[in-house]
Every structure is written in structure tokens, then in C-alpha cells.
Enzyme design. Sequence first.
Site, PDB file in Angstrom:
ATOM      1  N   GLU A   1       7.369  -6.394   1.594  1.00 13.75           N
ATOM      2  CA  GLU A   1       6.118  -6.299   2.364  1.00 13.75           C
ATOM      3  C   GLU A   1       5.206  -7.496   2.091  1.00 13.75           C
ATOM      4  OE1 GLU A   1       5.036  -4.451   4.673  1.00 13.75           O
ATOM      5  OE2 GLU A   1       6.029  -2.516   4.620  1.00 13.75           O
TER       6      GLU A   1
ATOM      7  N   LYS B   1      -2.305  -1.682  -3.742  1.00 12.59           N
ATOM      8  CA  LYS B   1      -3.159  -0.505  -3.719  1.00 12.59           C
ATOM      9  C   LYS B   1      -2.328   0.768  -3.851  1.00 12.59           C
ATOM     10  CE  LYS B   1      -6.173   1.848  -0.516  1.00 12.59           C
ATOM     11  NZ  LYS B   1      -6.185   2.162   0.861  1.00 12.59           N
TER      12      LYS B   1
ATOM     13  N   SER C   1     -10.327   5.533  -4.604  1.00 14.45           N
ATOM     14  CA  SER C   1     -11.244   6.661  -4.806  1.00 14.45           C
ATOM     15  C   SER C   1     -10.783   7.644  -5.870  1.00 14.45           C
ATOM     16  CB  SER C   1     -11.451   7.378  -3.474  1.00 14.45           C
ATOM     17  OG  SER C   1     -10.202   7.790  -2.929  1.00 14.45           O
TER      18      SER C   1
ATOM     19  N   LYS D   1       0.847  -1.192   0.000  1.00  9.54           N
ATOM     20  CA  LYS D   1       0.000   0.000   0.000  1.00  9.54           C
ATOM     21  C   LYS D   1       0.883   1.242   0.000  1.00  9.54           C
ATOM     22  CE  LYS D   1      -3.514   2.436   2.633  1.00  9.54           C
ATOM     23  NZ  LYS D   1      -4.582   2.362   3.618  1.00  9.54           N
TER      24      LYS D   1
END
Length: 327
Positions: free
Chosen positions: A232, A247, A273, A194
Site C-alpha cells: 500500500e 494508522k 481516538s 490504515k
Amino acid sequence: MEMLKRPRRLRGSEVLRKMVRETRMDKSSLIYPLFVKDGNNLEEEIPSMVGQFRYSVDRMPYELERLQKAGVNSVMFFGIPDVKDEVGSQAYAEDGIVQRALQEARKQFPDMYLITDVCMCEYTSHGHCGILCGHDVENDKTLEMLSKTALSHVQAGADMVAPSDMMDGRVEAIRRTLDQAGHKETPIMSYAVKYASAFYGPFRDAAGSAPSFGDRKSYQMDPHNSREGIKEALLDVDEGADIIMVKPALAYLDMITKVSDVTNVPIAAYSVSGEYAMVKAAAANGWMDEERTICEMATSTYRAGASIYLTYFAKELARFMDEGRIG
Ligand code: PBG
């Protein structure tokens, strides 16, 4: 002209193009992010995300019904509480907004698959994703809060939890807490890769979760890094993550491919978004064709290696799939 190989031969008709298609999509892989908010009789349009709404628990079932009718069976809940405090206590309150939404959804829609975003930023008064120590988020103290939150979601009816905070060690902490409480079978989808991204802008507006000072760069990843994303992802798989998420999606397709190459878990991608807002704004101005853009973004994400797609366009995509216009 003599030419033995002509790639255009396979592009001659729609039937043939569909036959040789390398990427195929299915509605069962779609997850819809849903905002639930304290209050009654609320269905508030989010100004920066035209066509997306915040629902109070009493209005949420209407949206779940629309999703189910469209064939979108999986949702990810985001909670927007009325009261925020330093330690985000509404995140793990038994009667918190997500907990109540889960109970209601579980009761009315027993067949839907309910996932929750596990994070503190919507619940803390300072808007950071954990417990503060001075101006920094204290990693290990935050793990306790995240574990409590995840457990309370599962107890309220969540089928899967998805930690999005980017604290170190949170997958293991949540896994151990769930196991100790007897929830050994509940999967964890980790927002492992992320990035600290400008594409979350409209979401923070929707959830009122923008940090009141500083930014999230001390926990979310630097967009310049690729090998670190693999680190990660591998760490989270070792800690027991069942699904790894990348993401945002569109600007990080390379990471979807890399992470799917080095792991053997399903890869999810979250079209965030800002991706939604860009498409809506361009389409509203007549600058781009909305349907074709939505389809192309989805196709690219699956082509890159994702097998699960979180998107605010889930209902639209389900319809396009039904009508054979994508997939
Ligand atoms: C919570 C969280 C965020 C998003 C998903 N979970 C916001 C953030 O990290 O700032 C963003 C989703 C979107 O932009 O659609 N930490």
C-alpha cells in the site's frame, strides 16, 4: 568485578541521559485533529473522548488560538455535517462544514497549516467511506467524489489534503484533479497503511460515522498483514503521495519502522481516538500516570521512525516539550 562495558554509565544523570538521547522531538511535527460541526455556538464535549470537543465554526477560532499559543501550528479538520445522504454530497459542497471552517481559519489564522481529512464516511447516511453498489463500496465511482472533495478543500484554503478512505487509486485520482485545477504544489498525505481497527471506536462516536451495516474490512487493511502495508505504501508513493501515514500508531509501530525503511518520504503516524480514550480512562481511575504515558507513546512512535505525529494530545505534548519533560 572487572567489566569493561557498562551500559549504565550513560544513565547516571539527567544531563547525560539527555545528551545521549537517540530520539528527539519537536513541536513543529505535531498535528492536532479538530472536529468541526454544523451549527452555532457549539463546543460539545465528546463523551468517549473526555477533553475533546466538537466546535461550530464560530467557536473554532478559540481552539485554534489555544493551539497556536501552545505552539501547535498544524491542524487536521474533520467535518460533522447536519445533513447526510447516500452520496455524501456535503463532503464536496462549496458551503460544507469543512469548507466554511477552512475559509474562517484561513482568514483569522493565516500562519496556521491547514490539513483536511478527505473521506466520505462522515457525510454518507450509511456511514461507509464511499458510494455504495448494493452492500459494497464502489471503488472507481468513489474516486470521483474523493477528488471533488479534495479539490473543494484546497479551493477553500487547505494547505494539504489527507485521503483516509482506502480506495484503490485515490492518490493518483486526487493528484490529477488537483494538478488540472492548477494546484500542483499542494501536498497529499496519504493514509496509506490504515488498518480496520477497533481503536477508531471513539472517533466514530464523535463523528457519528459508524457504518449502519457491515464493517470496513473490504477497504481497510487486515491487522494480520505487514507485507501488504508495504505494498500500500509503495503504491501510494508511486501515485504521487508526498507523505505516508500509518494508522493507528501504538499497535502498529512495526509498520512505522518497515514503511520508513522502504520509502524515502516522511512518515506520519496517527495516534487514534481509541489510544486517547484508553489513556484518559486509565488515568481517570488512577491506574496510570497520564503525562508519562502520553510521553512514552509519543517517544515510541518517533523512535519507530515517524517524523510527524497526529495526536489528540498535541497541546499537552507541546507543553511537555517546552518544559523539557520530553524530547
Ligand atoms: C475517516 C477516518 C477515521 C479516522 C480518521 N479518518 C474513521 C474510520 O476510518 O473509521 C479515525 C481517527 C481516530 O480514530 O482518531 N475514514
